[in-house]
Design a protein around this motif. Sequence first.
Motif, mmCIF file in Angstrom:
data_model
loop_
_atom_site.group_PDB
_atom_site.id
_atom_site.type_symbol
_atom_site.label_atom_id
_atom_site.label_comp_id
_atom_site.label_asym_id
_atom_site.label_seq_id
_atom_site.Cartn_x
_atom_site.Cartn_y
_atom_site.Cartn_z
ATOM 1 N N ALA A 93 0.839 -1.203 0.000
ATOM 2 C CA ALA A 93 0.000 0.000 0.000
ATOM 3 C C ALA A 93 0.874 1.252 0.000
ATOM 4 O O ALA A 93 0.420 2.340 -0.331
ATOM 5 C CB ALA A 93 -0.918 -0.008 1.220
ATOM 6 N N GLU A 94 2.163 1.087 0.359
ATOM 7 C CA GLU A 94 3.066 2.245 0.352
ATOM 8 C C GLU A 94 4.270 2.003 -0.548
ATOM 9 O O GLU A 94 5.303 2.643 -0.401
ATOM 10 C CB GLU A 94 3.554 2.530 1.774
ATOM 11 N N SER A 146 -3.230 -7.907 -6.616
ATOM 12 C CA SER A 146 -3.760 -6.572 -6.294
ATOM 13 C C SER A 146 -3.364 -6.232 -4.866
ATOM 14 O O SER A 146 -2.968 -7.111 -4.093
ATOM 15 C CB SER A 146 -5.293 -6.543 -6.424
ATOM 16 N N TYR A 149 -5.779 -2.485 -0.516
ATOM 17 C CA TYR A 149 -5.839 -1.410 0.487
ATOM 18 C C TYR A 149 -5.646 -0.094 -0.255
ATOM 19 O O TYR A 149 -5.059 -0.083 -1.338
ATOM 20 C CB TYR A 149 -4.710 -1.559 1.519
ATOM 21 N N PRO A 150 -6.112 1.006 0.338
ATOM 22 C CA PRO A 150 -5.863 2.291 -0.329
ATOM 23 C C PRO A 150 -4.358 2.505 -0.486
ATOM 24 O O PRO A 150 -3.596 2.286 0.458
ATOM 25 C CB PRO A 150 -6.457 3.329 0.629
ATOM 26 N N VAL A 151 -3.937 2.882 -1.674
ATOM 27 C CA VAL A 151 -2.504 3.044 -1.938
ATOM 28 C C VAL A 151 -2.089 4.486 -1.660
ATOM 29 O O VAL A 151 -2.779 5.427 -2.048
ATOM 30 C CB VAL A 151 -2.189 2.666 -3.399
ATOM 31 N N ARG A 152 -0.978 4.623 -0.945
ATOM 32 C CA ARG A 152 -0.470 5.969 -0.646
ATOM 33 C C ARG A 152 0.950 6.070 -1.204
ATOM 34 O O ARG A 152 1.841 5.322 -0.764
ATOM 35 C CB ARG A 152 -0.437 6.192 0.872
#
Length: 692
Positions: A93-94, A146, A149-152
């Motif tokens: 996600a990061e 995939s 989670y929201p990707v930052r």
Amino acid sequence: MSVSIKINGRCLSAEPGQTILEVARSHGIEIPTLCDYPGLPSHGSCRMCVVEIQGWPNTPTACTTPVADGMVVKTESEYLRSLRSDLLRMLLAEHPGACLFCPENQNCEECMITLRKAGVTTGCRSCPSDGACTLQDLVKQYGLNSVAYPVRYRALAVEKEDPFFDRDYNLCVLCGRCIRVCESLHFTHIPTYVKRGSQTRVGTSFGQSHIEAGCSFCGACVEACPTGALWDKTSKWDGKPDSEAQSTCPFCSLGCDIRLQIKNGAVIGVLPGEGMSSLCVKGRFGVPEVVNHPDRLKHVLRITDGKAVKISWDEAYQLAAEKLASCAPDEFALVTSTSCSSEDLFIARKFISQVMDSDAAYVSTEARYGSNLSATARLLAKSRPLDALNTADLIVCLGLDAQYSQSVVEGRLLHARERGVKIITIHASQHVPGRFADLWLKPEPNGEALMLSSLAAGRPDAQGVDSASQLIEAAVNPVLVVGPEYLMRLPAAVEELQVSTGAQLVALAAEANLVGALQAGFGVGKSALLPRVLYLIGTALPQNLPSDAFVIIQNTHNLDEGLFAGITEGLVLPMAAFSEADGSLVDQSGRMKRLSAAVLPPGEALPGWEILARIAQAMGKSGFDYRTAMEISAELAGQPIAPFKVNSAPEWLICPSEHDFLGAPLQRWVEGLRELGFDENKEEQHVPVAGK
Ligand code: FES
């Protein structure tokens, strides 16, 4: 007493104190890891190595959990697989994941050659670690397609201000391997965690550059990084190497084992050899720039009145043979470099005596040592390997800096100190052992010889000498570690101290194969006037050549753009570099270290020994029909080693720099070294030292 445990149904015996990961690995059972790294204590931060233990309510990490008698462990299960997949998703996600989830990634390799430039520009395939990334391997192993989670994207600027390696902390997974490897080797925290919570990232204290923070650029952090966050500047976009070759670093007398990284027939990088934990900056990062430099000589050239014309090897051999055959022994000199292999040096020495019937055997570094070379040679004859530090109970460093050059010694000193060994250092300015030595004796300017002599005689006439004398007297096995500068400037004073204390000696000459050159019998020439016919192997051209001079320049690089202008008549013979020819070097303790022909030499370049042997053959001399370097090594091995004998250097010899490589300062070919303060116009280098 050993303990019994069961892993995945297998009954295994283990030693108390071993972790589950260690026991599993020693029995060939794979457990995925990310923050674990050989030689570093367990960290337990990535949690990829979670396992199930019967009777335990949670899933502990195998790398931090010691085994216990009767333990029943499961390293693979659906539950563990889903846990690890989730951990990976959280990391991703990061972490930019184009290389991981692009639907075309299976076909990418084939298209790389054409898509590469666009791909790098647009961000696709923008990771230098593509194909050599632990995270990428784990994603493949767990079949993730995939993130879920929201990707930052952290949008951190890539840090490029330091020489040798870039830092892109957008790709960092906070495994801490770089931080821990720096701590274990240098006992410092050049890279460290900065900020807190979700903002945590790796950086340097107070945002300093790595140079300002005192980094020695040993490159251990780059090697430890499991992703593409840290990467060598020179090989950043070269991809995974095709192969590796074992060899020896040719940049100082320590002769560290190295692994040359090869791709498409070129050396793209260097890693420490088996059993070595790091290298110094010169060996770790300097090699690709040196051996692939555009100034490499590729063609055989004939020089007439300053103009160069390409000719064939046969024409060159004939011309050299003609000129050398008509030259009287006292009109000839051969000057070689301490960067040459022992095989090159042996054939060059044989050439001088058997072909030219001469004793005009010079080594360029004579000009650095002047009349001190005899005393230095005596010290080198007594020098022991670095392993002598393993049994020392007192180490006295004499003029040893160890910041950039020979920085591997720092780790050995620190580990000795951990064992309780006392360390004394004598140095006039800031230097690495000064950070942790028990006693730092600072001589007055030009007062080093007096201080060493006071120490030898036990005269407390300089500050700190009394305490140092007491420590030396109480020591059972003291070792003197002599740095390049004292070895060059103060060998007689060092010798006096060594004799009076009976200490073992580790003499760290700056030159790679100085011992090999002395063993071969170089340093005995005594022609005060510049001879008419000069054969220069890896050495600079003397000034004020006689008008009828004939000069043979045998080298890997063109040392100077205007080099040919000063030559009325001569030859330029392109020589293979150390990574292109088999051979050996002799290290500071007299051990033979192997060089291997890992890649082909550029253009028409040939091994140094072969060029000399073919000229000798063109002159009708027998005993030079060698076909391989191994034949020379075998002959060399049978030679008795006579006591080193040297004469004073003639004034016409050009003095090489401390970091000379075949006639030029290394920093001429390696740009980053100039940023570290290596300056060919400066005797002393500015060396920042890491704070305590
Ligand atoms: Fe065990 Fe990272 S390898 S927690």
